[in-house]
Enzyme design. Structure first.
Site, PDB file in Angstrom:
ATOM      1  N   GLU A  65       3.429   5.558  -8.717  1.00 17.45           N
ATOM      2  CA  GLU A  65       4.447   6.326  -8.004  1.00 17.45           C
ATOM      3  C   GLU A  65       4.346   6.163  -6.492  1.00 17.45           C
ATOM      4  OE1 GLU A  65       5.329  11.041  -7.889  1.00 17.45           O
ATOM      5  OE2 GLU A  65       5.021  10.189  -9.889  1.00 17.45           O
ATOM      6  N   ASP A  66       3.141   6.075  -5.976  1.00 19.50           N
ATOM      7  CA  ASP A  66       2.949   6.144  -4.525  1.00 19.50           C
ATOM      8  C   ASP A  66       2.346   4.900  -3.872  1.00 19.50           C
ATOM      9  OD1 ASP A  66       3.956   8.708  -4.601  1.00 19.50           O
ATOM     10  OD2 ASP A  66       1.988   9.665  -4.672  1.00 19.50           O
TER      11      ASP A  66
END
Length: 143
Positions: A65-66
């Protein structure tokens, strides 16, 4: 050293490398890696979780996600079960924040037990962090 210990250290090292330039949104700018380590610690110390793949997924839960991590990379490094758990708790960042939150609620009942453990520990960590201090910039939703 046990093979589980080696796996956890390798996983922590991978996550630390991926998150090395990130900071939390607290006033101190805490290194981001404290978050996934804290999520894994909640599971092991408070939840009594000993499933190594769940603990690995906790350490890796924000990498796709990051960071520039792919699910294929996770599967190659840590196996299909760990990658599947991470996939279950990963939001689609191409969607608007409101839609991501709506999908989390809609998706939650259908997640595996392992993914639910990681997601709940993640939420608990974030709530405790909010109780400790107010994030800078965005509201709680972006924390």
């Amino acid at each position: 050293m046990s093979s589980d210990s080696v796996l956890l250290l390798e996983t922590a090292h991978f996550a630390a490398e991926k998150h090395k330039n990130q900071r939390r949104k607290d006033p101190e700018g805490t290194p981001y890696i404290n978050h996934p380590i804290g999520v894994a610690r909640i599971l092991s110390h408070e939840g009594g979780v000993t499933d190594i793949e769940v603990l690995q997924a906790a350490l890796l839960h924000d990498t796709v996600e990051d960071t520039d991590t792919s699910f294929a990379e996770l599967e190659a490094a840590f196996g299909p079960k760990v990658a599947r758990i991470v996939r279950e708790v990963t939001d689609d960042k191409t969607l608007a924040k409101q839609e991501r939150k709506r999908q989390q609620v809609e998706h939650a009942p259908h997640c595996s037990h392992q993914a639910k453990l990681v997601k709940l520990a993640d939420k608990l960590y974030n709530l405790r962090d909010l109780n400790r201090c107010t994030p800078t910039g965005e509201c709680f939703c972006g924390y």
